[in-house]
Design a protein around this motif. Structure first.
Motif, short mmCIF file in Angstrom:
data_model
loop_
_atom_site.label_atom_id
_atom_site.label_comp_id
_atom_site.label_asym_id
_atom_site.label_seq_id
_atom_site.Cartn_x
_atom_site.Cartn_y
_atom_site.Cartn_z
N CYS A 160 -9.57 -33.04 -31.50
CA CYS A 160 -9.28 -31.60 -31.46
C CYS A 160 -8.72 -31.19 -32.84
O CYS A 160 -7.51 -31.05 -33.00
CB CYS A 160 -8.29 -31.30 -30.34
SG CYS A 160 -7.99 -29.54 -30.07
N ASP A 161 -9.64 -31.03 -33.80
CA ASP A 161 -9.19 -30.82 -35.18
C ASP A 161 -10.16 -29.92 -35.94
O ASP A 161 -10.43 -30.12 -37.13
CB ASP A 161 -9.05 -32.18 -35.88
CG ASP A 161 -8.26 -32.08 -37.17
OD1 ASP A 161 -7.42 -31.18 -37.28
OD2 ASP A 161 -8.50 -32.91 -38.07
N GLU A 162 -10.71 -28.93 -35.27
CA GLU A 162 -11.64 -28.02 -35.93
C GLU A 162 -10.87 -26.90 -36.62
O GLU A 162 -9.87 -26.42 -36.10
CB GLU A 162 -12.59 -27.40 -34.90
CG GLU A 162 -13.36 -28.41 -34.07
CD GLU A 162 -14.14 -27.73 -32.94
OE1 GLU A 162 -14.24 -26.48 -32.98
OE2 GLU A 162 -14.60 -28.44 -32.03
N PRO A 163 -11.33 -26.45 -37.78
CA PRO A 163 -10.70 -25.25 -38.40
C PRO A 163 -11.04 -24.01 -37.57
O PRO A 163 -12.21 -23.74 -37.27
CB PRO A 163 -11.32 -25.20 -39.80
CG PRO A 163 -12.58 -25.99 -39.70
CD PRO A 163 -12.38 -27.03 -38.65
N LEU A 164 -10.02 -23.26 -37.18
CA LEU A 164 -10.22 -22.13 -36.28
C LEU A 164 -10.16 -20.78 -36.99
O LEU A 164 -10.55 -19.76 -36.43
CB LEU A 164 -9.15 -22.16 -35.17
CG LEU A 164 -9.08 -23.43 -34.32
CD1 LEU A 164 -7.93 -23.31 -33.32
CD2 LEU A 164 -10.40 -23.65 -33.58
N VAL A 165 -9.69 -20.75 -38.26
CA VAL A 165 -9.46 -19.48 -38.95
C VAL A 165 -10.58 -19.15 -39.93
O VAL A 165 -10.98 -17.99 -40.08
CB VAL A 165 -8.09 -19.52 -39.68
CG1 VAL A 165 -7.91 -18.29 -40.58
CG2 VAL A 165 -6.96 -19.62 -38.68
N SER A 166 -11.12 -20.17 -40.58
CA SER A 166 -12.05 -19.91 -41.70
C SER A 166 -13.27 -19.12 -41.29
O SER A 166 -13.84 -18.37 -42.09
CB SER A 166 -12.47 -21.24 -42.33
OG SER A 166 -13.09 -22.08 -41.36
N GLY A 167 -13.72 -19.22 -40.05
CA GLY A 167 -14.93 -18.51 -39.63
C GLY A 167 -14.66 -17.16 -39.01
O GLY A 167 -15.61 -16.50 -38.55
N LEU A 168 -13.44 -16.71 -38.98
CA LEU A 168 -13.12 -15.43 -38.34
C LEU A 168 -13.42 -14.25 -39.26
O LEU A 168 -13.36 -14.36 -40.49
CB LEU A 168 -11.64 -15.39 -37.94
CG LEU A 168 -11.18 -16.40 -36.88
CD1 LEU A 168 -9.67 -16.29 -36.66
CD2 LEU A 168 -11.91 -16.20 -35.57
N LEU A 169 -13.72 -13.11 -38.65
CA LEU A 169 -13.93 -11.87 -39.39
C LEU A 169 -12.58 -11.31 -39.83
O LEU A 169 -11.53 -11.64 -39.27
CB LEU A 169 -14.66 -10.86 -38.52
CG LEU A 169 -16.07 -11.26 -38.02
CD1 LEU A 169 -16.62 -10.20 -37.07
CD2 LEU A 169 -17.01 -11.47 -39.22
N ALA A 170 -12.61 -10.45 -40.80
CA ALA A 170 -11.38 -9.84 -41.30
C ALA A 170 -10.68 -9.04 -40.23
O ALA A 170 -9.45 -8.90 -40.25
CB ALA A 170 -11.69 -8.97 -42.51
N SER A 171 -11.46 -8.52 -39.27
CA SER A 171 -10.85 -7.72 -38.20
C SER A 171 -9.99 -8.55 -37.26
O SER A 171 -9.24 -8.02 -36.45
CB SER A 171 -11.95 -7.02 -37.40
OG SER A 171 -12.85 -7.98 -36.85
N SER A 172 -10.13 -9.88 -37.33
CA SER A 172 -9.33 -10.75 -36.48
C SER A 172 -7.92 -10.93 -37.02
O SER A 172 -7.08 -11.56 -36.38
CB SER A 172 -10.00 -12.13 -36.34
OG SER A 172 -11.27 -12.01 -35.76
N PHE A 173 -7.65 -10.42 -38.23
CA PHE A 173 -6.35 -10.57 -38.87
C PHE A 173 -5.60 -9.25 -38.80
O PHE A 173 -6.19 -8.17 -38.91
CB PHE A 173 -6.50 -10.99 -40.33
CG PHE A 173 -7.11 -12.35 -40.52
CD1 PHE A 173 -6.31 -13.46 -40.74
CD2 PHE A 173 -8.49 -12.54 -40.47
CE1 PHE A 173 -6.87 -14.71 -40.91
CE2 PHE A 173 -9.06 -13.78 -40.65
CZ PHE A 173 -8.24 -14.89 -40.87
N SER A 174 -4.30 -9.32 -38.64
CA SER A 174 -3.45 -8.13 -38.72
C SER A 174 -2.10 -8.57 -39.28
O SER A 174 -1.80 -9.76 -39.35
CB SER A 174 -3.28 -7.48 -37.35
OG SER A 174 -2.71 -8.40 -36.42
N SER A 175 -1.32 -7.58 -39.69
CA SER A 175 -0.03 -7.91 -40.28
C SER A 175 0.92 -6.75 -40.11
O SER A 175 0.53 -5.64 -39.73
CB SER A 175 -0.19 -8.24 -41.77
OG SER A 175 -0.66 -7.12 -42.49
#
Length: 1334
Positions: free
Chosen positions: A35-50
C-alpha cells in the motif's frame, strides 16, 4: 477483482485461529501488493484547496501547484500570510488508505515548513488530527526547499480528505509547501443505523441454534452517541454476547453459561476505549477460542479469560446488529439502540454488510436502513490554553440566555464571560473543581453578587450541556437537561444583555477542551461563519475539530494503579497496590527473604515480590533468618493431622490445598531457590498408602503443573516407596511403606519431598479408606525454600573487551533496570542496547559518576548521579534506572534520585533491535569488575550461566564481606561464600545469622558452671564431681595461661543477694570476682600480683538484685580498669602499685558462674557469698574470646572444657538492660517469690521457691541429711520394682537408635544409592525410628 478480494478475505478468516487478523471486505490490497501508491500526483488542481494563497497575476502560488517535485507556477503553495491559521487541503475523491506522507519546500526559494500536523476526514468536516504515541502528532518538516522528507505513519489512516496545518516554517522566508501522500484504494460497504432499525442475522430455518467453540467478529463503527448496543446474541441456556457503548466506552458482556445455584457464574464484562462518540471510525475485532478472548480496539489488544467452566457459546436463532430485538424482557427496551454507521461487519467469515446490501438480510420493520453514512450537523470548536472565541449577541435584551455543550479533563476553567449593557454587571460561567459555577457581579449600591453552582465530576471527558437563563429577579442553571435538578435564584437582579459573549478564558482562567452547539440569546452560533471572519473573532481555536485525548486509555498506570488526568498529562495513584513510581511500576517490597536478610532484618513475616516490577503481585511469606540459610515459608489451609474421610462416590478422599500465594508466585519462588522441601506425613490404621512399586498406588499427590506423583516423603521421583523403603527399616520388611503392612495399630510414613520441580503439593488423593476399621490422618507441611539464585547471580569481567550478550530488551513504554556492581576501575560501560536511532545505556563515566542515557526519538537524554565518595572502592553499589512515558530516573545506593520529566509531546516508545550487551560493546571501554543481580523489567538475567561459555568473563564474584561484613555484630567474623557470606559467631557470646542473639541460661539455686582454661587428661565435662573438686590437676596438663589485660562482659538478672555472679581462679593466688553484696549492689574484686588485700570496687548507686536485666562490661589493661554498668557512664579505676610495672593475672585456672567450687584457699568474704548460690539468669558471658556459657549450651570447640551442675535451661533473660522502673515482686516474672511458670523454648519450668527454706549457712544440717538418705533408699527400691515389671510387660520390644552413614558407597540398595547421590533429594526423616529396650 472485487469478488476475488472478497473470497480471499473469507478464506483468511476461515483459517484464522486465535490470531490478530482484521479482515474487511474489499478494503486493503492483498498482502503481496504494498500500500504505497502516490495519491496526490495524479489529482487535478480542483482537488486542492487552502486557507489562502499569495496573490500573483497568474495565481502561481495556488494550492494546485503543491505537488512533490513539481516546478510549475511558483514552485509550490504559499499562503497570503504566514500564521498558524493557514492550511492546505487535498480531496482524493473517495476514501483511501494512507500509509505515509512526504513534503518539500517551495522550489528554489527560502520558503518551507519545518513542522506540521495532519488532519483527516471523510466529509471535509469534523476533522481528526493524526495521533501517534498517545499525542496529537507534530511531524518534523524540511530544512531547505528541495530535500524530500518522508514519514511512514505508525498506523494507517483511512480518509477522503487530508489537511496539512503548518506549525512552524523557515526563519528566512515564509510558508512554502509541496506534498505527496502515499497509500492505496479503500472501499467498504457501509450501513447507517438510525437508532431504531435492527439488522438480524438468522442462523437458518433448519438450524435454530448455533453452538461455537471459536468466534471471530470484526466491524468498524462511528457515532456521535455515547450509548447504544452494537450487536447482541443470546441463548435459552443463559448464554449471551453483547457489544455496546456506555459513556462513550466499549463494553463487551459475555456468558458461556451459569447455573441456578450460583456455583458457576459465567458473566464476564470487559471495558475498553474512551471518547468513542467522536464520529470517527473505530475498528473492533473480537477473537474467542473457548474461554480465551482477544478484544482489539483501534490496534490496542486486551486479553482476558471468561468466567465459568464452559467453553461453547450457545446462541438461539439469531444475532442482531444495531440493537437488541424487542422480546418483552425489561432489559430489551431499557437499553438504547446504536445510532451511527457500521462497515465491514464480519461474523465468523460471514460478510454481514454485503448480505444486507444485497438484500439477503431482512431488517426490522421499525426505522430505516440505508447504505450511506449520515453525518451530524454539530460543529465542535477546540480550545487550548491560549484560546478564546468571541461571538456577537443581541444587545439590550431583558433575558440573558446561553447554552452549550463542553467536554474537558481539567477540573477548572473559564467557560463564558459577558458584560451586561449600561454597566449593570457581569456574568462569569466557570468550571470549578468539576462543578459549573455562575457568578453574577451586580454593580450599584448595596447590590449582593449572585453565585449558583450545579453538577459534579463534569471534567470526565464526556459531553455535558450547560443551560443558563437570567431575567429580572430570576436566574436558573441546568446541567445535562436535568430540569428536576436545576438550580434557581430569586435574588434581586436586573438584566440587560451586552453585545458580545466570550468563550474560553484567555489571559484569565483558561479553558482547555471542546465546545459545540453554542447558543447565544436563543440563536445557534454559526462557527463556520466565525471561521471565515464574518461575525465575531477568535484566537488559537480550531473549528470543526475536537482534539481531546484520553491519556488514561490505554492505562499506563501499572499493577492496578488509578489513572487521573488533565488536558496535558496524567497521574497515577498507587495507594494499596504495593508499587510506587510515576506509573506504579516499581515494587515497594524486596524480591526475597534473602534480600531482607541483607538489609539486616530479623525473622518474621514479610511481603516479597519475586518478579519485582513484573506482572506477579506481592505475597506474604514467613522469613526464618535464625539459621545460616534463609528459609522462605509459604503456608496453606490444610490442618495438621487432618482426618481423611471419603468425599466421593468412588470411596476415596480428594484433598485440595489452598496456598497463601498463586501458582505463578510459588513458581517464581521455587525457580529462584537453591533448595525446596515440603514435609508430608501419613498416619494410618488399616489404610495402605502406596502399594508395591510394581502395582498401582493406592494414593498419590499432585504437584506443579498438575502432574501426578506416586512417591512419598523421603523418597524420590520414579521410586514408589516411602522413606523406610529407601532405608530398608520398614515395620514389615516385605513392604516399602509402614502403612502398606496394613496393621490394625497406628503407623506412620513421613519425610520430606525435596524435588523442587515437583513442588508444591496442591492435591492429595487417598484411596484405601473405605474398609471397616480404616482410619488415616494426613499432614502436609508448608513449602519451605532457601537460597536465592537471582540475588547472588553474578559475573566477573576480567578484561575491558569482555561482554555478555542477551536477547533484545523489550521495554517500549516502561523499562526498569537494577543491579549491583563493584569495581576498582574508574570507568566502563555496564550495559547497552541499540535500535535504528533509539538506544539505552548505563555506564560508569568516572570514579564518582554513573550515567543513564537513552533516546526514544526525541533526541538523546542523559541523567547523571554524582557521588561525593568514589564508587570504584571495590564495594558493592546498587544502581536503579527507570524510564516510562512520564519520566526517567536514576538512583545509586541511597543517594538522591535524579529525575528527568518526559516531554508532553513526542515519541514515547523505545524501539530496540540489537542484542543487549552487558559489558563492552561497539568498541567502547567495557566494565572491569563484578555485576550482580541484574534485573530488567522484573526478569533476572542469568549472568553466571552465560559467563560459563564466554571468554573474559567468569561466573560468580568474590568479596561479599567487603560490603556486607558490617552486618556481623559483636565481634562476629564475616566468612566469604560463593553466593554470599555468613557470620562466624564461634568466638562470641552471641548466636544467630548476625551474631546478635543473646545466648543465656536460667540458673536455679545450687547450679553452677565451670570452664577450665587448661585442657586436662580426661574430659572434664564427662568426669565426676570428685575430679572437679580435686585441687590437684595432672602436671602435664597444666599450661601457664597468664594475661595482663582482660575484657569481660555479661548480662544478668537476679533477686538473690548476696551471691557470686562470676569468679576466675588461678594456680597462683590471683583471682577476679564479680559479686552481688548483701545490700544488692555490684562489687568487683581483684587480687593480682600477690597482693595482701584484694582491690574492691563497690557500685553503691544501683540495686542490681531487683530482678531486672543488667549488663556489666569490665576492661583492664595493666593497672587501669574501666567499668560500665547498664547505661551509666563508664567509670575508671586504678589498681594499687605493685613491684611490677603492669599487673598480670597469672596462671588462669577456671572460670565459674553461679558458684565457686574450689577446695583451695578462697577469700572468706566470697565463701560467705557462695552459699546457697546464685539463682536467676546469666547471658552473653564472654571473657576475652571465650564464651563459656555458650559452650555449655552449644557444641563448640571448647565445649569439652565446660562442666555444669544441674540442667541449664536456655533463656535470653539477660538481654538488654531496661531503663524503665523496676517491677514489683508480685508482677516481676523473674522474681522467685512470684511462683510464676516461665516458658523456655517450649518448656515450662517452675520457679516457685520459698526463700526462707534456702540454706543460708555454710554447713549442712545433719538430721536433714539422714532423712534425705532414707527417702532416697525408698525411692530407689520403688524404681527397681517398676523396672522389672516393665521389662516383663514389654519383653518383646527393644530399643535402638541407628546413625548409619548415608553415603552412596554404604547404601544397602539401589534406591538408597540414588537418593544419596542426588542432592535434590532429602534423606531427612522427621522422626527417628525407635524401639523400646529395657
Amino acid at each position: 477483482m472485487v469478488v476475488v478480494l472478497r473470497a480471499g478475505c473469507r478464506a483468511a478468516l476461515f483459517l484464522w485461529i486465535f490470531s490478530n487478523i482484521s479482515c474487511r471486505a474489499r478494503t486493503a490490497p492483498p498482502a503481496s501488493q504494498k500500500c504505497d501508491e502516490p495519491l496526490v500526483s495524479g489529482l487535478l488542481a480542483s482537488s486542492f484547496s487552502s486557507s489562502s494563497s499569495m496573490s500573483s497575476p497568474s495565481n502561481s502560488y495556488a494550492p494546485g501547484f503543491a505537488k512533490l517535485n513539481k516546478r510549475g507556477g511558483g514552485g509550490g503553495w504559499c499562503p497570503s500570510v504566514s500564521d498558524h491559521y493557514q492550511w492546505l487541503q487535498v480531496d482524493f475523491g473517495n476514501r483511501k488508505q494512507i500509509s505515509s506522507i512526504a513534503t518539500q519546500g517551495r522550489y528554489s526559494s527560502s520558503d518551507w515548513v519545518t513542522q506540521y500536523r495532519m488532519l483527516y476526514s471523510d466529509t471535509g468536516r469534523n476533522w481528526k488530527p493524526y495521533h501517534q504515541d498517545g499525542n496529537v502528532w507534530a511531524f518534523p518538516g524540511n530544512i531547505n526547499s528541495d530535500t524530500v522528507v518522508r514519514h511512514e505513519l505508525q498506523h494507517p489512516v483511512i480518509a477522503r480528505y487530508v489537511r496539512i496545518l503548518p506549525l512552524d516554517w523557515s526563519a528566512e522566508g515564509q510558508i512554502g509547501l509541496r506534498i505527496e501522500i502515499f497509500g492505496c484504494p479503500y472501499w467498504a460497504d457501509v450501513i447507517n443505523f438510525d437508532g431504531h432499525v435492527v439488522l438480524p442475522y438468522r442462523f437458518g430455518h433448519k438450524k435454530k441454534t448455533l453452538k461455537t467453540l471459536k468466534d471471530v467478529i470484526a466491524l468498524k463503527f462511528k457515532t456521535s452517541e455515547s450509548e447504544g448496543i452494537i450487536f447482541h446474541g443470546e441463548g435459552q441456556q443463559g448464554d449471551y454476547i453483547t457489544l455496546e457503548l456506555k459513556k462513550a466506552m466499549l463494553v463487551l458482556n459475555l456468558n458461556l453459561g451459569s447455573n441456578q445455584y450460583g456455583s458457576i457464574y459465567g458473566h464476564t464484562s470487559v471495558t475498553t476505549g474512551s471518547l468513542l462518540d467522536d464520529h470517527h471510525w473505530h475498528s473492533v475485532v473480537i477473537e474467542r477460542h473457548g474461554r480465551n478472548i482477544n478484544l482489539t480496539l483501534d490496534r490496542h489488544m486486551q486479553h482476558f479469560r471468561i468466567n465459568g467452566e464452559f467453553d461453547y457459546l450457545d446462541l438461539d436463532y439469531e444475532i442482531t446488529f444495531g440493537g437488541m430485538p424487542f422480546s418483552g424482557k425489561p432489559s430489551s427496551n431499557s437499553r438504547k439502540n446504536f445510532k451511527g454507521c457500521m462497515e465491514s461487519i464480519i461474523y465468523n467469515t460471514i460478510n454481514i454488510t454485503d448480505m444486507a446490501r444485497r438484500r439477503k438480510l431482512a431488517p426490522s420493520n421499525v426505522g430505516n436502513l440505508s447504505f450511506s453514512c449520515v453525518e451530524p450537523h454539530t460543529v465542535p470548536v477546540f480550545f487550548n490554553a491560549t484560546s478564546f472565541l468571541e461571538v456577537p449577541g443581541r444587545p439590550n435584551q431583558d433575558i440573558f440566555s446561553v447554552s452549550f455543550q463542553f467536554r474537558t479533563w481539567n477540573p477548572n476553567g473559564r467557560l463564558l464571560s459577558s458584560n451586561f449593557a449600561e454597566g449593570l454587571g457581569t456574568v462569569e460561567i466557570d468550571l470549578i473543581e468539576g462543578k459549573v459555577s455562575i457568578h453574577i457581579n451586580i454593580t450599584g449600591v448595596k447590590r449582593i453578587p449572585i453565585d449558583i453552582s450545579s453538577g459534579s465530576g463534569l471534567n470526565d471527558g464526556q459531553w455535558h450541556e450547560v443551560r443558563f437563563l437570567a431575567k429580572e429577579n430570576f436566574a436558573m442553571l441546568t446541567i445535562d437537561g436535568d430540569e428536576a435538578s436545576s438550580v434557581r435564584s430569586n435574588s434581586p437582579l436586573k438584566v440587560l444583555t451586552g453585545d458580545k459573549y466570550s468563550f474560553g478564558g484567555f489571559l484569565q482562567l483558561s479553558f482547555q477542551g471542546c465546545m459545540q452547539l453554542i447558543h447565544v440569546d436563543d440563536q445557534l452560533v454559526d462557527l463556520h461563519a466565525v471561521e471565515q471572519g464574518k461575525p465575531g473573532s477568535f484566537a488559537n481555536v480550531s473549528i470543526d475539530m475536537c482534539a481531546i485525548i484520553d491519556r488514561c486509555v490505554p492505562n499506563h498506570c501499572e499493577h492496578g494503579g488509578k489513572c487521573t488526568q488533565t488536558w496535558d498529562s496524567f497521574d497515577c495513584t498507587c495507594d494499596g497496590t504495593g508499587y510506587s513510581g510515576a506509573t506504579c511500576h516499581n515494587s515497594i517490597f524486596e524480591l526475597s527473604c534473602e534480600a531482607y536478610k541483607h538489609l539486616g532484618k530479623a525473622t518474621g513475616s514479610y511481603w516479597i515480590d519475586p518478579d519485582g516490577s513484573g506482572a506477579l503481585g506481592p505475597l506474604k511469606v514467613y522469613c526464618n533468618m535464625t539459621e545460616d540459610k534463609v528459609w522462605t515459608t509459604v503456608t496453606h489451609d490444610l490442618q495438621e493431622r487432618f482426618p481423611v474421610v471419603s468425599n466421593r462416590p468412588e470411596k476415596h478422599a480428594f484433598l485440595q490445598l489452598n496456598y497463601s500465594a498463586t501458582v505463578d508466585q510459588i513458581l517464581a519462588i521455587t525457580s529462584s531457590s537453591e533448595y525446596c522441601e515440603q514435609f508430608v506425613s501419613y498416619s494410618c490404621k488399616m489404610s495402605r498408602l502406596l502399594n508395591t512399586p510394581e502395582s498401582n498406588p493406592y494414593s498419590w499427590w499432585i504437584g506443579k503443573g498438575n502432574e501426578k506423583h506416586n512417591y512419598w516423603g523421603g523418597s524420590g521421583p520414579g521410586i514408589q516407596k516411602c522413606a523406610c523403603g529407601i532405608e530398608r527399616n520398614c515395620t514389615d520388611s516385605k513392604y516399602y511403606c509402614n502403612c502398606d503392612a496394613d496393621y490394625k495399630q497406628w503407623k506412620k510414613d513421613a519425610g520430606f519431598l525435596s524435588y523442587k520441580d515437583h513442588l508444591p503439593v496442591s492435591q492429595v488423593m487417598i484411596g484405601d479408606i473405605d474398609r471397616p476399621g480404616s482410619e488415616a490422618k494426613l499432614t502436609v507441611g508448608p513449602l519451605r525454600c532457601h537460597g536465592d539464585h537471582n540475588y547472588w547471580n553474578a559475573a566477573s569481567f576480567t578484561t575491558s573487551t569482555s561482554y555478555l550478550h542477551f536477547s533484545t530488551f523489550q521495554g517500549e513504554t516502561s523499562a526498569d533496570i537494577s543491579f549491583y556492581f563493584k569495581t576498582s576501575a574508574p570507568d566502563g560501560v555496564f550495559l547497552e542496547n541499540l535500535g535504528n536511532s533509539d538506544f539505552i545505556k548505563l555506564e560508569l563515566k568516572s570514579a564518582t559518576d554513573v550515567s543513564f542515557s537513552f533516546d526514544v526519538g526525541n533526541g538523546p537524554v542523559e541523567i547523571i548521579v554524582r557521588s561525593s565518595n568514589p564508587l570504584n572502592d571495590d564495594q558493592w553499589h546498587r544502581v536503579t534506572a527507570e524510564r516510562n512515558v512520564k519520566q526517567a530516573s536514576l538512583q545509586v545506593d541511597q543517594l538522591p534520585k535524579e529525575i528527568r520529566k518526559a516531554p508532553t509531546e513526542g515519541h514515547t516508545r523505545l524501539e530496540l533491535y540489537s542484542q543487549l550487551y552487558v559489558g563492552a560493546a561497539g568498541g567502547q571501554k567495557g566494565f572491569l569488575g563484578c555485576i550482580r543481580s541484574l534485573r530488567m523489567n522484573g526478569v533476572t538475567l542469568d549472568l553466571e550461566e552465560r559467563a560459563k561459555v564466554t571468554p573474559g568473563v567468569k561466573p560468580g564474584c568474590s568479596g561479599h564481606c567487603t560490603s556486607f561484613g558490617m552486618f556481623c555484630k559483636n565481634g562476629g567474623k564475616c566468612v566469604e561464600k560463593y553466593n554470599g557470606y555468613s557470620c562466624d559467631c564461634s568466638k562470641t557470646a552471641y548466636d544467630g545469622p548476625y551474631c546478635i542473639k543473646d545466648v543465656g541460661a536460667f540458673f536455679e539455686e545450687g547450679m553452677w558452671l565451670r570452664y577450665n582454661f587448661s585442657s586436662v587428661g580426661t574430659n572434664v565435662k564427662d568426669s565426676g564431681s570428685r575430679t572437679l573438686l580435686s585441687s590437684k590437676e595432672p602436671e602435664n596438663a597444666v599450661f601457664d595461661v597468664s594475661v595482663n589485660k582482660e575484657e569481660l562482659s555479661f548480662s544478668f538478672s537476679t533477686t538473690r543477694a548476696p551471691c557470686v555472679l562470676l569468679y576466675i581462679s588461678s594456680y597462683s593466688q590471683d583471682y577476679m570476682a564479680v559479686l552481688v553484696n548483701p545490700s544488692g549492689n555490684l562489687q568487683i574484686r581483684y587480687n593480682l600480683g600477690g597482693s595482701k588485700e584484694p582491690f574492691n570496687i563497690n557500685l553503691d548507686h544501683r540495686n542490681v538484685s531487683n530482678g531486672q536485666p543488667h549488663s556489666v562490661n569490665i576492661t583492664r589493661k595493666g593497672k587501669e580498669i574501666v567499668l560500665q554498668l547498664d547505661h551509666y557512664p563508664p567509670a575508671s579505676y586504678s589498681l594499687p602499685a605493685t613491684s611490677g610495672s603492669s599487673p598480670t593475672f597469672s596462671s588462669l585456672k577456671s572460670l565459674f558462674l553461679g558458684k565457686v567450687i574450689e577446695l583451695g584457699k578462697i577469700d572468706q568474704e566470697i565463701r560467705k557469698y557462695n552459699t546457697p548460690g546464685f539463682s536467676g539468669c546469666l547471658s552473653r558471658v564472654q571473657f576475652n574470646q571465650i564464651a563459656p556459657l555458650k559452650a555449655a549450651l552449644r557444641t563448640t570447640n571448647i565445649s569439652s572444657r565446660v562442666h555444669t551442675e544441674g540442667e541449664l535451661v536456655e533463656s535470653n533473660c539477660g538481654a538488654n538492660p531496661q531503663t524503665i522502673q523496676p517491677m514489683s515482686s508480685a508482677t516481676d516474672p523473674w522474681h522467685l517469690d512470684s511462683g510464676a511458670d516461665h516458658p523456655h523454648d517450649g518448656q515450662v519450668v517452675g520457679h516457685g521457691i520459698n526463700r526462707n527454706s534456702a540454706i543460708t549457712g555454710a554447713g549442712v544440717n545433719r538430721n536433714s541429711a539422714i532423712i534425705g538418705g532414707v527417702i532416697a533408699v525408698v525411692i530407689f527400691t520403688i524404681l527397681c520394682t517398676l523396672v522389672f515389671l516393665i521389662r516383663y510387660m514389654f519383653r518383646h520390644k527393644g530399643t535402638y537408635h541407628t546413625n548409619e552413614a548415608k553415603g552412596a558407597e554404604s547404601a544397602e540398595s539401589a534406591d538408597a544409592a540414588i537418593m544419596n547421590n542426588d542432592p535434590n533429594f532429602t534423606e531427612t526423616i522427621d522422626e527417628s525410628k525407635k524401639e523400646w529396650l529395657i
